[in-house]
Design an enzyme around this catalytic site. Structure first.
Site, mmCIF file in Angstrom:
data_model
loop_
_atom_site.group_PDB
_atom_site.id
_atom_site.type_symbol
_atom_site.label_atom_id
_atom_site.label_comp_id
_atom_site.label_asym_id
_atom_site.label_seq_id
_atom_site.Cartn_x
_atom_site.Cartn_y
_atom_site.Cartn_z
ATOM 1 N N GLU A 45 -39.026 -75.536 45.512
ATOM 2 C CA GLU A 45 -38.997 -76.636 44.549
ATOM 3 C C GLU A 45 -40.129 -76.525 43.532
ATOM 4 O O GLU A 45 -39.949 -76.818 42.364
ATOM 5 C CB GLU A 45 -39.051 -77.992 45.263
ATOM 6 C CG GLU A 45 -37.779 -78.346 46.027
ATOM 7 C CD GLU A 45 -36.535 -78.413 45.132
ATOM 8 O OE1 GLU A 45 -36.677 -78.539 43.901
ATOM 9 O OE2 GLU A 45 -35.425 -78.331 45.680
ATOM 10 N N TYR A 128 -40.271 -85.957 41.153
ATOM 11 C CA TYR A 128 -39.087 -85.149 41.442
ATOM 12 C C TYR A 128 -39.232 -84.372 42.742
ATOM 13 O O TYR A 128 -38.382 -84.445 43.644
ATOM 14 C CB TYR A 128 -38.783 -84.164 40.301
ATOM 15 C CG TYR A 128 -37.879 -83.066 40.804
ATOM 16 C CD1 TYR A 128 -36.524 -83.306 40.977
ATOM 17 C CD2 TYR A 128 -38.392 -81.836 41.210
ATOM 18 C CE1 TYR A 128 -35.690 -82.333 41.521
ATOM 19 C CE2 TYR A 128 -37.573 -80.867 41.751
ATOM 20 C CZ TYR A 128 -36.225 -81.114 41.903
ATOM 21 O OH TYR A 128 -35.415 -80.177 42.461
ATOM 22 N N ASP A 146 -33.894 -84.816 38.148
ATOM 23 C CA ASP A 146 -34.415 -83.730 37.318
ATOM 24 C C ASP A 146 -33.583 -83.677 36.041
ATOM 25 O O ASP A 146 -32.785 -84.575 35.769
ATOM 26 C CB ASP A 146 -34.358 -82.402 38.076
ATOM 27 C CG ASP A 146 -32.930 -81.901 38.201
ATOM 28 O OD1 ASP A 146 -32.004 -82.739 38.181
ATOM 29 O OD2 ASP A 146 -32.737 -80.684 38.284
ATOM 30 N N CYS A 198 -21.640 -78.792 34.503
ATOM 31 C CA CYS A 198 -22.064 -79.792 33.509
ATOM 32 C C CYS A 198 -23.282 -79.252 32.759
ATOM 33 O O CYS A 198 -24.348 -79.859 32.741
ATOM 34 C CB CYS A 198 -22.381 -81.111 34.207
ATOM 35 S SG CYS A 198 -22.488 -82.536 33.095
ATOM 36 N N CYS A 205 -15.715 -78.976 31.502
ATOM 37 C CA CYS A 205 -15.097 -80.223 31.965
ATOM 38 C C CYS A 205 -13.747 -79.972 32.646
ATOM 39 O O CYS A 205 -13.341 -80.734 33.530
ATOM 40 C CB CYS A 205 -14.926 -81.186 30.794
ATOM 41 S SG CYS A 205 -16.488 -81.633 29.992
ATOM 42 N N CYS A 208 -14.314 -79.570 36.306
ATOM 43 C CA CYS A 208 -15.351 -80.425 36.887
ATOM 44 C C CYS A 208 -14.742 -81.376 37.923
ATOM 45 O O CYS A 208 -13.751 -82.055 37.637
ATOM 46 C CB CYS A 208 -16.058 -81.234 35.802
ATOM 47 S SG CYS A 208 -17.356 -82.304 36.465
ATOM 48 N N CYS A 214 -15.503 -89.392 34.488
ATOM 49 C CA CYS A 214 -16.549 -89.115 33.481
ATOM 50 C C CYS A 214 -16.256 -89.830 32.164
ATOM 51 O O CYS A 214 -15.301 -89.502 31.450
ATOM 52 C CB CYS A 214 -16.674 -87.618 33.247
ATOM 53 S SG CYS A 214 -18.014 -87.204 32.097
#
Length: 353
Positions: A45, A128, A146, A198, A205, A208, A214
């Site tokens: 991370e 985060y 994030d 995305c 899309c 997705c 959405c």
DNA sequence: AAGACGTGGTG
DNA sequence: TCACCAAGTCT
């Protein structure tokens, strides 16, 4: 569609499409009872802060091979860690990585704390990363936000307020979707979706898993979100660097101060970097010869044009700055990228080696 | 609380 | 070529 149904659709997608990453315990292994190693989660991370998966992979492998656990890392020498981090950027992360490892050993018995607040109290761990470790390594239902999550939420709910103003609203939307079960998988699912489907430009899309709910796709504005405030233009700074080598082959280098740009890293001695032509500042009197080519490098907030000078230095000379690093101990890979570029040009352009 | 802080990939 | 962008944090 209800929030719970959106989260379920996302998790179903993740269970099939989760990327195989060295620090990740996949859905199948997790179902079999495997748990992620908090050390690996933390290390990955931190490396992934503002950095792509592609750039992190090899660094993660090298770090975990050389320092398999937090105690080993805590015992490492500063220069070894900085050298291993060289090229990855944002070097304060490496300095804080060591501080954090040593704090975990000294203050937490060598085990990472498991709550978000305790994690965030450690060096280099902000909102985060604290949420990500708590969710992924310790199954805490924390909301991880994030850049990916901001983008996915902005599109899913058609938030047209620009960042960073919209951040609190996007965080609240992300919290609505955070499930009590498998919060770590959920967090990684949103981030994977943002990284692979995305995406900032040309979002896919059509494939997705969240295309139905959405709002931005429904309005045909997905690719325009999230909106962002305009950035300031980057100025250009100028500087000089001196690449000197002694008769015995040792290189004249310096360890940069711990604070500021490239803090704690090795570098070639040189002038200040300024928008007006800086004064030449050779670290030792010698027959410095200018190189035809200059280094061009772009940092986050300015462009740099670095003029290079090379010289063969007499064996007995005593520089005002820096130290001689024996050839056997010098690895160009230990240099930050801008300094390695300078070395590469000097090596090709002139007999500096 | 804006600005400092790296680098490599991408369109 | 060049602006934009990436799993942010610190001051």
């Amino acid at each position: 569609m209800r929030d719970a149904d959106v989260s379920a659709a996302l998790l179903s997608w993740y269970d099939i499409h989760a990327r195989d990453l060295p620090w990740r315990v996949g859905p199948r292994a997790r179902a079999a009872g495997a748990r992620p190693d908090p050390y690996a989660v933390w290390l990955s991370e931190v490396m992934l802060q503002q950095t792509t998966v592609a750039a992190v992979r090899d660094y993660f492998r090298r770090f975990t091979t050389r320092w398999p656990d937090v105690a080993a890392l805590a015992a490492a020498e500063d220069g070894a860690v900085m050298g291993e981090w060289a090229g990855l950027g944002y070097y304060a992360r490496a300095r804080n990585l060591l501080k954090c490892a040593r704090a975990v050993v000294a203050d937490h018995g060598g085990r990472f704390p498991t709550t978000r607040d305790a994690l965030q109290a450690l060096p280099g761990i902000g909102p985060y990363t604290a949420a990500a470790i708590a969710a992924i390594a310790f199954d805490r239902p924390e909301t991880v936000v994030d850049g990916n999550v901001e983008r996915v939420m902005a599109r899913l709910f058609a938030v047209e307020t620009p960042l960073p103003t919209a951040k609190p609203a996007l965080t609240a939307l992300a919290a609505r979707l955070t499930p009590q079960e498998r919060p770590g998988c959920h967090a990684q699912a949103v981030m994977d979706l943002g990284a692979t489907i995305c995406t900032p430009k040309n979002p896919a899309c059509g494939i997705c898993p969240l295309r139905a709910p959405c709002a931005a796709r429904d309005r045909g504005i997905a690719a325009t979100l999230p909106r962002k405030l305009a950035k300031k233009p980057r100025p250009t700074r100028l500087g000089h660097a001196y690449i000197g080598r002694r008769a015995d082959g040792a290189w004249l280098l310096e360890r940069r101060p711990d604070t500021g740009l490239l803090g704690g890293m090795l570098g070639w001695p040189g002038s200040e970097w300024a928008e007006t032509e800086p004064c030449a500042a050779p670290p030792v009197a010698a027959d410095w010869r200018p190189l035809d080519q200059e280094v061009r490098h772009t940092f986050t907030h300015f462009h740099l044009r670095l003029a290079l000078h090379v010289a063969a230095l007499p064996q007995g000379c005593t520089p005002a700055r820096g130290f001689f690093l024996p050839a056997a101990d010098f690895r160009p890979a230990d240099l930050p990228t801008v300094m390695r570029k300078a070395f590469d040009l000097a090596r090709c352009g002139h007999g500096a080696d």
